[in-house]
Design a protein around this motif. Structure first.
Motif, PDB file in Angstrom:
ATOM      1  N   PRO A 247      64.409  85.178 -34.725  1.00 45.04           N
ATOM      2  CA  PRO A 247      65.816  84.522 -33.466  1.00 45.04           C
ATOM      3  C   PRO A 247      66.491  83.936 -34.507  1.00 45.04           C
ATOM      4  O   PRO A 247      66.349  83.017 -35.043  1.00 45.04           O
ATOM      5  CB  PRO A 247      65.158  84.513 -32.767  1.00 45.04           C
ATOM      6  N   SER A 248      68.264  84.063 -34.001  1.00 45.79           N
ATOM      7  CA  SER A 248      68.831  82.830 -34.430  1.00 45.79           C
ATOM      8  C   SER A 248      68.814  81.704 -34.319  1.00 45.79           C
ATOM      9  O   SER A 248      68.977  80.518 -35.628  1.00 45.79           O
ATOM     10  CB  SER A 248      70.470  83.394 -35.147  1.00 45.79           C
ATOM     11  N   LYS A 249      68.344  81.641 -33.484  1.00 44.43           N
ATOM     12  CA  LYS A 249      68.705  79.868 -32.680  1.00 44.43           C
ATOM     13  C   LYS A 249      67.425  79.403 -34.260  1.00 44.43           C
ATOM     14  O   LYS A 249      67.339  77.749 -33.735  1.00 44.43           O
ATOM     15  CB  LYS A 249      67.373  80.113 -31.436  1.00 44.43           C
ATOM     16  N   LEU A 250      66.145  80.158 -34.509  1.00 43.32           N
ATOM     17  CA  LEU A 250      64.961  79.710 -35.531  1.00 43.32           C
ATOM     18  C   LEU A 250      65.708  78.229 -36.401  1.00 43.32           C
ATOM     19  O   LEU A 250      64.856  77.959 -36.842  1.00 43.32           O
ATOM     20  CB  LEU A 250      64.038  80.244 -35.936  1.00 43.32           C
TER      21      LEU A 250
ATOM     22  N   ALA B 108      66.652  72.773 -38.463  1.00 45.35           N
ATOM     23  CA  ALA B 108      67.347  72.135 -39.229  1.00 45.35           C
ATOM     24  C   ALA B 108      67.600  70.308 -37.905  1.00 45.35           C
ATOM     25  O   ALA B 108      67.836  69.900 -38.143  1.00 45.35           O
ATOM     26  CB  ALA B 108      68.520  72.939 -38.815  1.00 45.35           C
ATOM     27  N   ALA B 109      66.947  70.618 -36.560  1.00 42.39           N
ATOM     28  CA  ALA B 109      67.636  69.886 -35.271  1.00 42.39           C
ATOM     29  C   ALA B 109      66.584  68.496 -35.902  1.00 42.39           C
ATOM     30  O   ALA B 109      66.340  67.244 -35.416  1.00 42.39           O
ATOM     31  CB  ALA B 109      67.278  70.054 -33.832  1.00 42.39           C
ATOM     32  N   GLY B 110      65.332  69.349 -36.785  1.00 41.12           N
ATOM     33  CA  GLY B 110      63.722  67.998 -36.964  1.00 41.12           C
ATOM     34  C   GLY B 110      63.722  68.114 -35.004  1.00 41.12           C
ATOM     35  O   GLY B 110      62.812  65.905 -34.890  1.00 41.12           O
ATOM     36  N   ARG B 111      62.749  68.999 -35.089  1.00 45.74           N
ATOM     37  CA  ARG B 111      61.950  69.116 -33.241  1.00 45.74           C
ATOM     38  C   ARG B 111      60.945  69.835 -33.486  1.00 45.74           C
ATOM     39  O   ARG B 111      61.083  71.093 -33.857  1.00 45.74           O
ATOM     40  CB  ARG B 111      63.179  68.771 -32.086  1.00 45.74           C
ATOM     41  N   PRO B 112      59.847  69.646 -32.868  1.00 48.78           N
ATOM     42  CA  PRO B 112      58.937  70.103 -33.725  1.00 48.78           C
ATOM     43  C   PRO B 112      58.401  72.166 -32.493  1.00 48.78           C
ATOM     44  O   PRO B 112      59.628  71.617 -31.391  1.00 48.78           O
ATOM     45  CB  PRO B 112      57.873  69.731 -32.673  1.00 48.78           C
ATOM     46  N   VAL B 113      58.369  73.180 -33.150  1.00 44.92           N
ATOM     47  CA  VAL B 113      58.834  74.027 -32.557  1.00 44.92           C
ATOM     48  C   VAL B 113      57.506  75.071 -32.182  1.00 44.92           C
ATOM     49  O   VAL B 113      56.416  74.801 -32.704  1.00 44.92           O
ATOM     50  CB  VAL B 113      58.937  75.599 -33.443  1.00 44.92           C
ATOM     51  N   LEU B 114      57.857  75.163 -30.438  1.00 47.44           N
ATOM     52  CA  LEU B 114      56.324  76.097 -30.459  1.00 47.44           C
ATOM     53  C   LEU B 114      57.269  77.225 -29.510  1.00 47.44           C
ATOM     54  O   LEU B 114      57.884  77.500 -29.293  1.00 47.44           O
ATOM     55  CB  LEU B 114      56.481  74.976 -28.779  1.00 47.44           C
ATOM     56  N   ALA B 115      55.728  78.370 -30.513  1.00 47.87           N
ATOM     57  CA  ALA B 115      56.521  79.928 -30.488  1.00 47.87           C
ATOM     58  C   ALA B 115      55.539  80.265 -30.108  1.00 47.87           C
ATOM     59  O   ALA B 115      54.132  80.638 -30.591  1.00 47.87           O
ATOM     60  CB  ALA B 115      56.854  80.205 -31.500  1.00 47.87           C
ATOM     61  N   ALA B 116      56.019  81.975 -28.343  1.00 50.27           N
ATOM     62  CA  ALA B 116      54.893  81.741 -27.959  1.00 50.27           C
ATOM     63  C   ALA B 116      55.137  83.458 -28.538  1.00 50.27           C
ATOM     64  O   ALA B 116      55.925  83.935 -27.684  1.00 50.27           O
ATOM     65  CB  ALA B 116      54.939  82.048 -26.748  1.00 50.27           C
ATOM     66  N   VAL B 117      54.365  84.059 -29.760  1.00 51.96           N
ATOM     67  CA  VAL B 117      55.078  85.009 -30.459  1.00 51.96           C
ATOM     68  C   VAL B 117      53.910  85.525 -30.439  1.00 51.96           C
ATOM     69  O   VAL B 117      53.028  85.126 -30.844  1.00 51.96           O
ATOM     70  CB  VAL B 117      55.959  84.843 -31.240  1.00 51.96           C
ATOM     71  N   ALA B 118      54.081  87.238 -31.097  1.00 50.54           N
ATOM     72  CA  ALA B 118      52.630  88.246 -31.474  1.00 50.54           C
ATOM     73  C   ALA B 118      53.040  87.618 -33.357  1.00 50.54           C
ATOM     74  O   ALA B 118      53.681  87.502 -34.065  1.00 50.54           O
ATOM     75  CB  ALA B 118      53.244  89.521 -31.301  1.00 50.54           C
ATOM     76  N   ALA B 119      51.156  87.453 -33.133  1.00 52.20           N
ATOM     77  CA  ALA B 119      50.552  86.846 -34.486  1.00 52.20           C
ATOM     78  C   ALA B 119      51.478  87.121 -35.476  1.00 52.20           C
ATOM     79  O   ALA B 119      51.652  86.347 -36.771  1.00 52.20           O
ATOM     80  CB  ALA B 119      49.666  86.468 -34.713  1.00 52.20           C
ATOM     81  N   GLY B 120      51.640  89.156 -35.652  1.00 50.06           N
ATOM     82  CA  GLY B 120      51.892  89.519 -36.987  1.00 50.06           C
ATOM     83  C   GLY B 120      53.611  90.026 -36.450  1.00 50.06           C
ATOM     84  O   GLY B 120      53.972  90.101 -38.184  1.00 50.06           O
ATOM     85  N   GLY B 121      54.195  89.266 -36.254  1.00 49.12           N
ATOM     86  CA  GLY B 121      55.740  89.257 -36.068  1.00 49.12           C
ATOM     87  C   GLY B 121      56.524  88.673 -36.865  1.00 49.12           C
ATOM     88  O   GLY B 121      56.284  87.275 -37.441  1.00 49.12           O
ATOM     89  N   GLY B 122      57.336  88.759 -36.970  1.00 51.74           N
ATOM     90  CA  GLY B 122      58.938  87.751 -38.297  1.00 51.74           C
ATOM     91  C   GLY B 122      58.652  86.056 -37.782  1.00 51.74           C
ATOM     92  O   GLY B 122      58.487  85.613 -38.700  1.00 51.74           O
ATOM     93  N   THR B 123      58.786  86.094 -36.531  1.00 53.84           N
ATOM     94  CA  THR B 123      59.749  84.540 -36.531  1.00 53.84           C
ATOM     95  C   THR B 123      57.551  83.786 -36.137  1.00 53.84           C
ATOM     96  O   THR B 123      57.513  83.013 -37.211  1.00 53.84           O
ATOM     97  CB  THR B 123      59.386  84.127 -34.549  1.00 53.84           C
TER      98      THR B 123
END
Length: 426
Positions: free
Chosen positions: A317-320, A325-340
């Motif tokens: 996702p473009s948001k990533l 760059a924002a310097g905040r932790p990311v929490l990703a609820a996504v498939a483990a084998g994907g690009g994200t």
């Protein structure tokens, strides 16, 4: 002017501020301003991510806009307010039909570059390149065949097969193929493109850094009504079927001490607003201008990415890029084998939880809120990763190097990016 003429085909373009539009815009403006080329763009009418035609263009069939030295040739097309395979087919067909009926009236370009996943854009670009006898260079941001299969849209399976056949024909005509992430290579290979014609061209953080001092975080939170001490979990971006943002609202219901904020627009926004109506700690906000976006991201405590469980998406996702760059932790609820997920692991900037699991999402957000030191470490890694791998200068240089190679080799003085194995994000 350098005497070079370039045509970029991208259904999405400025003033669209989400998805691939900002990347197409920055590429075209870079070629016009820094390369000195005459740059033309064949684009649709601004409509994304709201899936509503911009009011300024609703009565327009064809127009040529000038922006930052680039000529944008816009053609009208259908814009479906609701998503289905049939409506998506109509969208693509009208883009293709109007583009073939009224291509840009320009002298022959030296190359035609396309931003894909627009199937129509890829077909248009390939046909124009064939007509002019010049290199065709697609940049793969996503592949519609896989996306249609995983979208959850009615008729998605048939649409996926048709899209994959078209993608195969289009990509076989390419001189070179750019991919934004290494995870696309197997898919592109399966579509008949040999590895020696594939080049990595990662996306970059396209949101400009704040000029001068960074916005005061407390002031931004106060303006948005976010209380001091309250953990804000923010999703900023498109609200579509693929994102599965119902999970975020369900997590808010399970964790009333969190404030879950969905900021953006998209086809699912009315549905999400209805779901959030009886969840007092879930909030929907409209998109903010680009200049305010970094400050809003930095004002949150946790930045959220979600996808449906059926989506094993190789794109990112473009948001990533902006999240890192924002310097905040990311929490990703996504498939483990994907690009994200791969990008989260590579950057070390966040936590992964299973998709469509509100309890796991709520527990992970609570864990980050309870351990500010761990959250700060993740945030620092994300910012370092963005500075080391996702700068605008490096991203644009890679795209220009791809173009140079397709034209027969780097121009004198052209920059050849280092670190070809670095990942990208969309």
């Amino acid at each position: 002017m350098s005497g070079e003429r370039l045509l970029l085909v991208s259904t999405n373009y400025a003033p669209e501020h989400a998805g691939i539009g900002p990347y197409a815009t920055q590429i075209a403006e870079h070629w016009a301003q820094d390369r000195g080329a005459e740059v033309h763009v064949l684009a649709g009418m601004p409509h994304y991510p709201a899936w509503r035609t911009d009011p300024a263009y609703r009565r327009t069939w064809r127009t040529v806009d000038e922006r930052e030295g680039v000529l944008i040739h816009r053609r009208r097309h259908a814009v479906p307010a609701r998503q289905s395979a049939a409506r998506r087919a109509l969208y693509e067909a009208t883009i293709l039909g109007h583009g073939l009926l009224a291509p840009p009236r320009i002298a022959p370009p030296h190359a035609v570059v396309a931003q894909v996943p627009s199937l129509a854009g890829g077909v248009l670009a390939a046909r124009l390149a064939r007509r002019y006898g010049v290199p065709f260079v697609p940049v793969i941001q996503d592949l519609m065949g896989a996306a249609a299969a995983q979208s959850g849209m009615r008729g998605g399976g048939r649409a996926a097969s048709a899209a994959a056949r078209i993608e195969r024909r289009v990509l076989r005509e390419a001189r070179l193929v750019g991919v934004i992430h290494d995870s696309f290579r197997p898919r592109v290979r399966a579509l008949g493109v040999p590895d020696d014609r594939v080049r990595l061209v990662p996306n970059w953080t396209h949101i400009p850094a704040p000029s001068g001092h960074e916005p005061d975080r407390a002031a931004v939170r106060a303006r948005l009504g976010w209380r001091s001490g309250q953990t804000v979990v923010l999703h900023a971006g498109t609200m579509g079927l693929k994102q599965g943002l119902e999970t975020a609202i369900a997590a808010a219901r399970l964790a009333p001490e969190l404030r879950v904020v969905l900021m953006g627009d998209g086809s699912q926004r009315p549905h999400l607003a209805a779901l959030a109506r009886d969840v007092p700690n879930a909030e929907l906000l409209p998109p903010v201008p680009n200049e305010e976006f970094p400050g809003v991201l930095a004002a949150a405590d946790i930045l959220l990415v979600t996808q449906r469980a059926s989506v094993l998406d190789m794109s990112v996702p473009s948001k990533l890029t902006s999240y890192f760059a924002a310097g905040r932790p990311v929490l990703a609820a996504v498939a483990a084998g994907g690009g994200t997920a791969e990008e989260i692991r590579r950057s070390g900037a966040g936590r992964l939880v299973p998709p469509e699991d509100p309890a796991a999402l709520a527990a992970a957000a609570r864990g980050l809120a309870a351990d500010p030191r761990a959250a700060a470490r993740l945030a620092a890694r994300g910012r370092a990763y963005a500075r080391g791998n996702l700068t605008r200068e490096e991203g644009l240089a890679r795209v220009s190097a791809l173009l140079d190679e397709a034209l027969g080799g780097p121009r004198d003085g052209a920059h050849t990016p280092a670190g070809a194995g670095a990942g990208g994000a969309r």
